[in-house]
Structure formats: structure tokens, C-alpha cells
Design an enzyme around this catalytic site. Sequence first.
Site, PDB file in Angstrom:
ATOM      1  N   PHE A 130       0.869  -1.173   0.000  1.00 53.67           N
ATOM      2  CA  PHE A 130       0.000   0.000   0.000  1.00 53.67           C
ATOM      3  C   PHE A 130       0.914   1.234   0.000  1.00 53.67           C
ATOM      4  O   PHE A 130       1.774   1.361   0.872  1.00 53.67           O
ATOM      5  CB  PHE A 130      -0.840  -0.037   1.279  1.00 53.67           C
ATOM      6  CG  PHE A 130      -2.045   0.831   1.269  1.00 53.67           C
ATOM      7  CD1 PHE A 130      -3.128   0.522   0.469  1.00 53.67           C
ATOM      8  CD2 PHE A 130      -2.116   1.950   2.082  1.00 53.67           C
ATOM      9  CE1 PHE A 130      -4.268   1.315   0.471  1.00 53.67           C
ATOM     10  CE2 PHE A 130      -3.249   2.755   2.087  1.00 53.67           C
ATOM     11  CZ  PHE A 130      -4.332   2.432   1.283  1.00 53.67           C
ATOM     12  N   ASP A 211       1.603  -5.275   8.326  1.00 55.08           N
ATOM     13  CA  ASP A 211       0.419  -4.432   8.198  1.00 55.08           C
ATOM     14  C   ASP A 211      -0.752  -5.377   7.944  1.00 55.08           C
ATOM     15  O   ASP A 211      -0.859  -5.979   6.883  1.00 55.08           O
ATOM     16  CB  ASP A 211       0.600  -3.461   7.024  1.00 55.08           C
ATOM     17  CG  ASP A 211      -0.605  -2.545   6.846  1.00 55.08           C
ATOM     18  OD1 ASP A 211      -1.725  -2.935   7.246  1.00 55.08           O
ATOM     19  OD2 ASP A 211      -0.437  -1.446   6.282  1.00 55.08           O
ATOM     20  N   TYR A 236     -11.775  -0.273  10.290  1.00 59.89           N
ATOM     21  CA  TYR A 236     -12.941   0.065   9.458  1.00 59.89           C
ATOM     22  C   TYR A 236     -13.139  -0.875   8.273  1.00 59.89           C
ATOM     23  O   TYR A 236     -14.092  -0.729   7.535  1.00 59.89           O
ATOM     24  CB  TYR A 236     -12.879   1.516   8.978  1.00 59.89           C
ATOM     25  CG  TYR A 236     -11.556   1.927   8.333  1.00 59.89           C
ATOM     26  CD1 TYR A 236     -11.267   1.562   7.028  1.00 59.89           C
ATOM     27  CD2 TYR A 236     -10.616   2.667   9.044  1.00 59.89           C
ATOM     28  CE1 TYR A 236     -10.071   1.926   6.438  1.00 59.89           C
ATOM     29  CE2 TYR A 236      -9.409   3.028   8.470  1.00 59.89           C
ATOM     30  CZ  TYR A 236      -9.139   2.660   7.164  1.00 59.89           C
ATOM     31  OH  TYR A 236      -7.946   3.014   6.592  1.00 59.89           O
ATOM     32  N   LYS A 237     -12.218  -1.814   8.068  1.00 62.96           N
ATOM     33  CA  LYS A 237     -12.376  -2.751   6.946  1.00 62.96           C
ATOM     34  C   LYS A 237     -13.158  -3.976   7.425  1.00 62.96           C
ATOM     35  O   LYS A 237     -14.345  -3.865   7.694  1.00 62.96           O
ATOM     36  CB  LYS A 237     -10.997  -3.079   6.366  1.00 62.96           C
ATOM     37  CG  LYS A 237     -10.386  -1.851   5.678  1.00 62.96           C
ATOM     38  CD  LYS A 237      -8.966  -2.044   5.214  1.00 62.96           C
ATOM     39  CE  LYS A 237      -8.470  -0.789   4.500  1.00 62.96           C
ATOM     40  NZ  LYS A 237      -7.019  -0.735   4.373  1.00 62.96           N
ATOM     41  N   ARG A 389     -11.966  -5.369  -7.493  1.00 57.83           N
ATOM     42  CA  ARG A 389     -11.798  -6.024  -6.193  1.00 57.83           C
ATOM     43  C   ARG A 389     -13.168  -6.352  -5.630  1.00 57.83           C
ATOM     44  O   ARG A 389     -14.030  -5.484  -5.538  1.00 57.83           O
ATOM     45  CB  ARG A 389     -11.036  -5.077  -5.269  1.00 57.83           C
ATOM     46  CG  ARG A 389      -9.956  -5.749  -4.487  1.00 57.83           C
ATOM     47  CD  ARG A 389      -9.086  -4.793  -3.743  1.00 57.83           C
ATOM     48  NE  ARG A 389      -9.807  -3.718  -3.049  1.00 57.83           N
ATOM     49  CZ  ARG A 389      -9.283  -3.016  -2.053  1.00 57.83           C
ATOM     50  NH1 ARG A 389      -8.066  -3.284  -1.616  1.00 57.83           N
ATOM     51  NH2 ARG A 389      -9.953  -2.036  -1.493  1.00 57.83           N
TER      52      ARG A 389
HETATM   53  C1  LIG Z   1      -6.389   0.558   4.443  1.00 59.85           C
HETATM   54  C2  LIG Z   1      -4.912   0.468   4.561  1.00 59.85           C
HETATM   55  C3  LIG Z   1      -4.184   1.488   5.179  1.00 59.85           C
HETATM   56  C4  LIG Z   1      -4.893   2.737   5.630  1.00 59.85           C
HETATM   57  O1  LIG Z   1      -4.176   3.490   6.512  1.00 59.85           O
HETATM   58  P1  LIG Z   1      -4.927   4.641   7.349  1.00 59.85           P
HETATM   59  O2  LIG Z   1      -3.873   5.191   8.200  1.00 59.85           O
HETATM   60  O3  LIG Z   1      -6.052   3.980   8.083  1.00 59.85           O
HETATM   61  O4  LIG Z   1      -5.467   5.624   6.365  1.00 59.85           O
HETATM   62  C5  LIG Z   1      -2.824   1.302   5.328  1.00 59.85           C
HETATM   63  N1  LIG Z   1      -2.206   0.190   4.871  1.00 59.85           N
HETATM   64  C6  LIG Z   1      -2.899  -0.785   4.231  1.00 59.85           C
HETATM   65  C7  LIG Z   1      -2.192  -2.005   3.734  1.00 59.85           C
HETATM   66  C8  LIG Z   1      -4.260  -0.669   4.059  1.00 59.85           C
HETATM   67  O5  LIG Z   1      -4.923  -1.617   3.420  1.00 59.85           O
END
Ligand SMILES: *Cc1c(COP(=O)(O)O)cnc(C)c1O
Length: 429
Positions: A130, A211, A236-237, A389
Amino acid sequence: MEKLESMKEFAADLDARDSLGQFRDRFVIPPGRNYMDGNSLGLPPKASLEGVQRVLEEWKVLNIDGWLEGRIPWFTMPEEMGRRMAPLVGALPGEVVMSGSTTSNLHSLVSTFYRPEGKRRRILADELNFPSDLYALASEIRLKGGDPARDLVLAGSRDGGTLVEDDLIALMDETVSVVLLPSVLYRSGQLLDMERLTRAAHEKGIAIGFDCAHSAGSVPHRLHEWGVDFAFWCSYKHLNGGPGSPAFLFLNERHFDLEPGLAGWFGYVKEKQFDMALGFEHARSAGGWQLGTPCVLSAATLEAALTIQEEATIGRIREKSLQLTDFLIDLVDRFLSEEPYGYSVATPRDHGRRGGHLAIEHPREAWRICCALKARGIIPDFRPSRVIRVAPVALYNTFAEVWEVADALKGIIDRREYEKFPVERSAVS
Ligand SMILES: *Cc1c(COP(=O)(O)O)cnc(C)c1O
């Protein structure tokens, strides 16, 4: 030849036998929508709305006393939510705390573990990560006086969508200080072998973190047992905490005596936090890695979200999640892979290498097909350049909905529905 239509009955049959079926009613299901985006933003548990009402009420009635007298006292809410979260990721109660965001937790933990010394000055990540994680890692390297062009090593992908553990392990040498990898890759949905990677990193004297944004709440973890040094994830996911709900961090108990890289007063030993001493003494738990006042209102949804996870259990969630994705893979392979359809599944098929979502690829029209799905009330998301997705979520999606996705993917090509949409993309997808 068998028709896609005939699989509709099979889907209904799977729904009738679904042991998690009753959980769908615990969520606010958007009418007229087939929501397949729970890996970006989970749907609201009905009880989470009451949780927000309750905290607002506590604010109105208790005012400042809510810090200690709220039903979940606001002051220790991060530790309490961490204690409830811990078993869901295979951690000890003190090893998890609710704190900040995914990205701020990355900073907090990487700044703790990344101490460039002698030849060991590099951070190993991967080119499919990400992007935010890579921005953050590059800035951590600059903060310690390094140069990301030299010190940030990105493992490559052989096929553009997945990683090979052997390739990652081959890069773990005496120049690497910290490894940071995703548990589940956000685009392809590949699940990495965290246990094996952790063992390999430790054999080379390297600290390793994950992560877990795309696996927490959908895939079982044994973070403590595997010896993972640190991890972090959002809520939130797959955890359904709602937009902006606070994230979590995991710190293995053997590191509780490390000095937090980013210190703040909420990381202070709880009993003495309000002594307001000038010297910092961090709590010997994951709690020591907090920064400031928790986002109590944003966290008010979490109790309901975690209660559902506890009742459903991560084992059953994973089992149904795999059944859902198996079903969709089967439909794509059998009915949608040949021309004129041309869809393919880029997610590994092996259960041990798959997270909770699927990357369905279309070589030419993925973006406009996503638009056409939305016009039909089916909500996927798009990841450039050719990934649709789709995340059928065990807690609230049905097999019938999965069948409907396949049927729509077919109909959109049969009727050329995608041609109605412009080729330019919108800002949030
Ligand atoms: C959703 C996601 C994030 C989001 O980071 P935030 O700090 O919550 O905005 C970070 N890393 C990965 C791999 C994600 O899927």
C-alpha cells in the site's frame, strides 16, 4: 454445457446451510444494494449506532467524569478495546492497544524498531505494498539521517500481483534492520506466510512487522505464537468499525521494555499518568505506544463490532469466507474466463495463500465494468489498472449475492453495458 443460471439454486442451497447466516441481520444492509466492498469500509453493525448514542449521552450527562465513569471509561478505553481485540489476532491481552491510525501506528512502531547501525541500515518492504506504507517508511529513513533511495529495499513481484516468500527471504541479509510486509496484499488478496517470514527474519537477526489492515477480522492470526515483533491494522475494513474508527497496534511482550520511538502522555504508566511528571515512563504493555487522547467518539462503534466478531469466532468467519471466495473463483473459471468475457482471478487459489477478497481482472475494461456493476447496485472497488476487487464478507454477504456478481459480470459484457461509461476515473474508487 452447464449454465451459470443453474448455479443460482446451488447458491441458495449454500445460504440455507450457512452457519453464520443469522449475523446478516445484525448489520444495516443497504436496501437494493449488493455490497462487496467490506474490505474497504465494512457495513455498520446495528448495535454500533447505539454505541455512538451512548457515548454522546455520557458526554452530555457525565461531562468530564466520563473519563472514569463512562460505561467503558474513556480513559482506559484503548486498553479495554485492545484486550478484546487481542484474541482475534492471537495476541496476549496486553500486547494490543487501540490507537491512532494504521499509518500513525506504522510510524510509532517502525521508529521504535528501526535503529540503523553499522551495516544494518536498510528497511525491507515490497513493491506491491500500500503506497502510504512506503511513504511512511521513506520518511522514517530520512528522519534517521538515511536516504530512501539507498536504504529502502522493495522486493519485486514476478507476476505483478503476488510475492514469493523465497524472494523476500533471499533479501533478508545483514544489511536489513527491519522488515515490514502486508499480511494480505491489498490488491491481489494474496496472504503471505507470516510464520515462515518471521522465522526467517529472526534467523538473520532482523525485526519483522506486518500491516494486517486486510486480514484483521477476516483471517486468523497467531501473532504471539509466531513471534511477530509488531503489527498494526485499521478497524474500518473487515472489523466494521466505521469511517475513521481507531486502529490497533500489536507489540510482542518481549519488547515491552523498548523505548517507544514516538512518546506521548497516553503511553505513560496508567496509574501515574496524571502525576504529570516531567520524565517519561512508558507502560510496559502495547499501551505504552499510545500518543495522545483517544478518539472516544470514533471508537464508540467498536464494542458492537468486536462483540459480533467474538460471537461469530474468527475460525467460522474464515471458513465461510473461503467458501464464498471459492464459489466466486469457480464461477469465474467456469463461466467467465473465455472470450467474449475474458475475466481471470489473480488471487492465489490455495487457501493458505488467500485473504478475504478476490482480485478479478479484466484486461481492457476493468474500470468501466466497475461503473456498470455500480449502476446495477453491486458495489466492488477498482484498483488500477485492471483489478475489480470483490470482497464477499462472511458476516453479512450471501452466496446468492456472490452468484449475482458473476451473473452481472456476464450480463455487462453480453449487453455491452460498460460502453455507457466514460473512461476517466473518479477521485475515490
Ligand atoms: C487501508 C490500509 C491502510 C490505511 O491506513 P490509514 O492510516 O487507516 O489511512 C494502510 N495500509 C494498508 C495495507 C491498508 O490496506
